[in-house]
Design a protein around this motif. Structure first.
Motif, PDB file in Angstrom:
ATOM      1  N   SER A 134    -120.023  32.963  37.000  1.00 61.10           N
ATOM      2  CA  SER A 134    -120.960  31.883  36.415  1.00 61.10           C
ATOM      3  C   SER A 134    -122.153  32.306  35.581  1.00 61.10           C
ATOM      4  N   ARG A 135    -122.636  33.221  36.151  1.00 64.72           N
ATOM      5  CA  ARG A 135    -123.618  33.711  35.674  1.00 64.72           C
ATOM      6  C   ARG A 135    -123.631  34.079  34.290  1.00 64.72           C
ATOM      7  N   GLY A 136    -122.788  35.097  33.994  1.00 69.57           N
ATOM      8  CA  GLY A 136    -122.192  35.318  32.822  1.00 69.57           C
ATOM      9  C   GLY A 136    -122.464  37.349  32.771  1.00 69.57           C
ATOM     10  N   GLU A 137    -121.723  38.182  31.894  1.00 62.06           N
ATOM     11  CA  GLU A 137    -121.540  39.093  32.245  1.00 62.06           C
ATOM     12  C   GLU A 137    -123.067  40.198  31.809  1.00 62.06           C
ATOM     13  N   GLU A 138    -123.541  39.073  30.797  1.00 66.34           N
ATOM     14  CA  GLU A 138    -125.475  40.040  30.668  1.00 66.34           C
ATOM     15  C   GLU A 138    -126.352  39.567  31.564  1.00 66.34           C
ATOM     16  N   SER A 158    -116.885  32.461  42.757  1.00 66.00           N
ATOM     17  CA  SER A 158    -116.410  31.454  41.978  1.00 66.00           C
ATOM     18  C   SER A 158    -116.569  30.345  42.668  1.00 66.00           C
TER      19      SER A 158
END
Ligand SMILES: O=C1C[C@@](O)(C(=O)O)C[C@@H](O)[C@@H]1O
Length: 266
Positions: A134-138, A158
């Protein structure tokens, strides 16, 4: 990406470098979390678990320290992980910072998460690091790259503590975890009824049959207990058990899980 890289990405087995332990083959591995509130308590737990032959791996739940937001604290935590690694040479060692939103004991801003996890990868020895999809790709891309460069495997995870998403969403999450560089893909969900547990098991089995993995999936709470001992059949390669304090609802004692895994395997 070369064919070899693609092959690696969908590998059903993850081999721990240097330890030769193969995750995704044979009976599911049993993991236990070390959940102390101080570095000393965590290290004490690690030493105790290191001596238990039923335990395959130890998860350091570093969020239980609610620390790691400034340089001194980061130094203390990276030192703790190195001590734990040395104290449990025969076990799989996992470093986890589970954040509040995913059922953990501490919250970190994106910058704090990046710095703490980045420092752990850079300065500590461990076999696997847990990162939250959930922290995201970037934010995750540099961490995954650094982990792989250091020979550390990534558990991309997750958690949903309120419900069990529908099958499509569960499948999408596993796919995203794989896409973002997870070597081991984790789903933890909260079932409200038996069919929620069955859905998680079905998605797990189908993902496994499709060659995705290794997978770690579990339905939490008492209703989900069956998912913690049925990995040998449905395809979860690892399972979390407890020794003393549980790190999530529904975990069963190590001895019970060990015995049950023997019953539910093929
Ligand atoms: O992700 C997981 C799984 C877990 O939430 C469980 O339900 O057993 C326990 C956590 O400590 C671990 O990080």
């Amino acid at each position: 990406m070369s064919a070899a890289d693609t092959e690696k990405k969908i590998s059903r087995t993850y081999v721990i470098p240097g330890k030769g332990k193969r995750i995704g083959e044979g009976a599911p591995g049993i993991l236990v979390s070390a959940t102390g509130r101080t570095p000393e308590a965590i290290l004490e737990a690690v030493k105790r678990l290191a001596a238990d032959p039923a335990v395959d791996g130890i998860e350091l739940r570093l969020d239980h320290l609610d620390s790691g937001r400034n340089s001194d604290q980061i130094l203390e935590i990276t030192g703790l992980v190195n001590q734990a690694y040395a104290a449990a040479p025969d076990k799989i060692l996992i470093a986890t910072v589970r954040t509040g939103k995913e059922g953990g004991e501490a919250s970190y801003t994106a910058a704090e998460y990046l710095r703490l996890l980045g420092s752990l990868i850079r300065y500590s020895r461990m076999d696997l690091i847990d990162l939250e999809v959930s922290r995201g790709e970037e934010l995750l891309a540099p961490l995954v790259e650094a982990a792989h460069a250091a020979g550390i495997g990534v558990i991309m995870s997750s958690h949903n503590f309120s419900e069990t998403p529908d099958s499509e969403k569960l499948r999408e999450t596993l796919e995203l975890e794989r896409k973002l560089g997870g070597d081991i893909l984790k789903l933890a969900v909260m079932p409200r009824k038996a069919s929620d547990v069955a859905r998680l098991l079905l998605v797990t089995a189908e993902a496994r049959e499709a060659g995705l993995g290794p997978l770690v999936t579990m339905a939490m709470g008492p209703l989900g207990s069956i998912s913690r001992v049925s990995g040998g059949i449905f395809g979860s390669a690892l399972t979390f058990a407890m020794s003393g304090t549980a790190s999530a609802p529904g975990q069963m004692a190590v001895e019970d899980v060990k015995r049950s895994l023997g019953l539910f395997s093929v």
